[in-house]
Design a protein around this motif. Structure first.
Motif, mmCIF file in Angstrom:
data_model
loop_
_atom_site.group_PDB
_atom_site.id
_atom_site.type_symbol
_atom_site.label_atom_id
_atom_site.label_comp_id
_atom_site.label_asym_id
_atom_site.label_seq_id
_atom_site.Cartn_x
_atom_site.Cartn_y
_atom_site.Cartn_z
ATOM 1 N N THR A 4 0.699 -1.253 0.087
ATOM 2 C CA THR A 4 0.016 0.197 0.091
ATOM 3 C C THR A 4 0.616 1.378 0.016
ATOM 4 O O THR A 4 0.865 2.127 -0.784
ATOM 5 C CB THR A 4 -0.907 0.144 1.189
ATOM 6 O OG1 THR A 4 -1.952 -1.123 1.093
ATOM 7 C CG2 THR A 4 -1.640 1.221 1.342
ATOM 8 N N ASN A 30 -8.365 2.758 -7.637
ATOM 9 C CA ASN A 30 -7.481 3.041 -8.871
ATOM 10 C C ASN A 30 -8.331 4.476 -9.484
ATOM 11 O O ASN A 30 -9.278 4.576 -9.252
ATOM 12 C CB ASN A 30 -7.518 2.069 -9.980
ATOM 13 C CG ASN A 30 -6.851 0.834 -9.456
ATOM 14 O OD1 ASN A 30 -6.166 0.861 -8.824
ATOM 15 N ND2 ASN A 30 -7.164 -0.492 -9.908
ATOM 16 N N GLN A 46 2.433 1.751 -3.398
ATOM 17 C CA GLN A 46 1.610 1.895 -4.488
ATOM 18 C C GLN A 46 1.290 3.616 -4.387
ATOM 19 O O GLN A 46 1.214 4.106 -5.282
ATOM 20 C CB GLN A 46 0.352 1.181 -4.298
ATOM 21 C CG GLN A 46 0.538 -0.371 -4.653
ATOM 22 C CD GLN A 46 -0.483 -0.992 -4.882
ATOM 23 O OE1 GLN A 46 -1.317 -0.769 -3.841
ATOM 24 N NE2 GLN A 46 -0.851 -2.146 -5.472
#
Length: 123
Positions: A7, A82, A10
């Motif tokens: 996480t 996303n 990203q």
């Protein structure tokens, strides 16, 4: 339960993408943007390279990144949905779609295998 290491990686990569898009839109050349982002985070370019590939972001560094990027505390720890594709991602998707449509079954299997291998490597 989400993987905090994944996480954080990203989310910091999303911050880097935003940095690159803003810099390029402002007329900066793409060369040197990695080093500039590392400087923004007050880390070495080498550490930035390691973070992108595999180095976990500890709590202290996560809070440092959040402060230096103007994000609230624990922002890096929260999984994000996303976002809409960037122009570069749209261009890639168009290219991928063209490759997919221009080949046969064997070519499609090869494209799929190559993409899976890239995702599994995390690069």
């Amino acid at each position: 339960m989400p993987n905090i290491t994944l996480t954080r990686r990203q989310n910091v990569l999303a911050l880097f993408q935003d940095h690159v898009e803003q810099a390029v839109a402002a007329g900066a050349p793409p060369k040197g943007l990695e080093q500039a982002f590392a400087a923004t985070l007050q880390i070495s370019p080498s550490m930035w390279s390691q973070i992108k590939s595999s180095r976990p972001i500890g709590d202290k560094l996560a809070r440092q990144i959040e402060v230096l990027c103007g994000k609230p505390v624990n922002w890096l720890d929260e999984p994000r949905k996303n976002t809409a594709p960037t122009p570069a991602e749209h261009a890639f998707l168009e290219l991928a779609l063209g490759a997919w449509r221009s080949t046969n079954v064997a070519g499609r299997k090869a494209l799929t295998a190559q993409m899976k291998a890239i995702v599994e490597r995390g690069t």
